[in-house]
Design a protein around this motif. Sequence first.
Motif, PDB file in Angstrom:
ATOM      1  N   SER A  18      -1.070  -1.153  12.844  1.00  0.00           N
ATOM      2  CA  SER A  18      -1.268   0.151  13.598  1.00  0.00           C
ATOM      3  C   SER A  18       0.043   0.827  13.651  1.00  0.00           C
ATOM      4  CB  SER A  18      -2.001   0.052  14.839  1.00  0.00           C
ATOM      5  OG  SER A  18      -1.340  -0.676  15.765  1.00  0.00           O
ATOM      6  N   ARG A  19       1.080   0.247  13.881  1.00  0.00           N
ATOM      7  CA  ARG A  19       2.491   0.959  14.338  1.00  0.00           C
ATOM      8  C   ARG A  19       2.919   1.680  12.927  1.00  0.00           C
ATOM      9  NH1 ARG A  19       4.436  -4.207  16.842  1.00  0.00           N
ATOM     10  NH2 ARG A  19       3.602  -3.889  18.907  1.00  0.00           N
ATOM     11  N   ASP A  79       0.564   4.729  12.824  1.00  0.00           N
ATOM     12  CA  ASP A  79       0.962   5.703  14.004  1.00  0.00           C
ATOM     13  C   ASP A  79       2.155   6.462  13.368  1.00  0.00           C
ATOM     14  OD1 ASP A  79      -1.218   4.776  15.793  1.00  0.00           O
ATOM     15  OD2 ASP A  79       0.264   3.512  16.741  1.00  0.00           O
ATOM     16  N   VAL A  93       0.598   9.102  11.316  1.00  0.00           N
ATOM     17  CA  VAL A  93       0.043  10.387  12.131  1.00  0.00           C
ATOM     18  C   VAL A  93       1.257  11.237  12.764  1.00  0.00           C
ATOM     19  CG1 VAL A  93      -1.272  10.685  13.998  1.00  0.00           C
ATOM     20  CG2 VAL A  93      -1.878   8.666  12.544  1.00  0.00           C
ATOM     21  N   ALA A  94       2.274  10.590  13.283  1.00  0.00           N
ATOM     22  CA  ALA A  94       3.357  11.041  13.908  1.00  0.00           C
ATOM     23  C   ALA A  94       3.939  12.390  12.875  1.00  0.00           C
ATOM     24  CB  ALA A  94       4.503  10.179  14.394  1.00  0.00           C
ATOM     25  N   MET A 108      -7.463   7.874  10.924  1.00  0.00           N
ATOM     26  CA  MET A 108      -7.724   7.711  12.244  1.00  0.00           C
ATOM     27  C   MET A 108      -8.568   6.393  12.474  1.00  0.00           C
ATOM     28  SD  MET A 108      -5.621   9.548  13.489  1.00  0.00           S
ATOM     29  CE  MET A 108      -5.525   9.105  15.192  1.00  0.00           C
ATOM     30  N   ASP A 158      -6.432   3.491  11.747  1.00  0.00           N
ATOM     31  CA  ASP A 158      -5.767   3.220  12.801  1.00  0.00           C
ATOM     32  C   ASP A 158      -6.368   2.303  14.095  1.00  0.00           C
ATOM     33  OD1 ASP A 158      -3.305   3.262  14.305  1.00  0.00           O
ATOM     34  OD2 ASP A 158      -3.937   5.001  15.747  1.00  0.00           O
ATOM     35  N   GLN A 211      -5.759  -1.563  15.324  1.00  0.00           N
ATOM     36  CA  GLN A 211      -5.517  -1.782  16.837  1.00  0.00           C
ATOM     37  C   GLN A 211      -6.494  -2.791  17.108  1.00  0.00           C
ATOM     38  OE1 GLN A 211      -5.423   1.991  18.789  1.00  0.00           O
ATOM     39  NE2 GLN A 211      -3.548   2.674  17.930  1.00  0.00           N
TER      40      GLN A 211
END
Length: 168
Positions: A49-50, A53, A56-57, A112, A115, A119
């Motif tokens: 997930s990191r 992420d 996504v950032a 998403m 993700d 998580q």
Amino acid sequence: MPDAARLCPDCHAPMSPHDVRNLRLDICVACGGVWFDAGEFGRISRLGSRAVDAVVAEEPPNLKSAPASVGGQQCPVCVAPLNRYHFAGTSPVMLAGCSLCAGIYLSRDDLMKLDGRDQQLENRDGAHLTEGEVESVAMLDGEIMYDQYRTHLAQYNWDQLMTPVMFS
């Protein structure tokens, strides 16, 4: 000569290249869909997930949902039709893959979902993988090996093509 601009398979807006975790990903400036060249999706998904992420950032603000593609999606690299399938066989995450260049497209909604799935897997406090999850990891490992094989084979074929032939 620079590469031609890649167009999003969903909304046909230009995709912008971004460096994420030592990978060069193409992210749609309008809807946030992500194009992974051969082998990149496997590398990102194995990081968890990191890594997702981090992707996504990189997405621009004020994204709009892409309309459903009429007539199917096309590969932004080679314009071949994309084949849609479920990630890991039964996951709600839908991928669109190119059978020619081995790239994978993921819409923002599916990114998403991926993700959230990652998580959830990471927060199980040491619980063992289910049989389906073990199969998913094995399938990802196989996809990564196949992507690496295709990349090396393409490089070998190019090297052979460019080798001068001596005629006597």
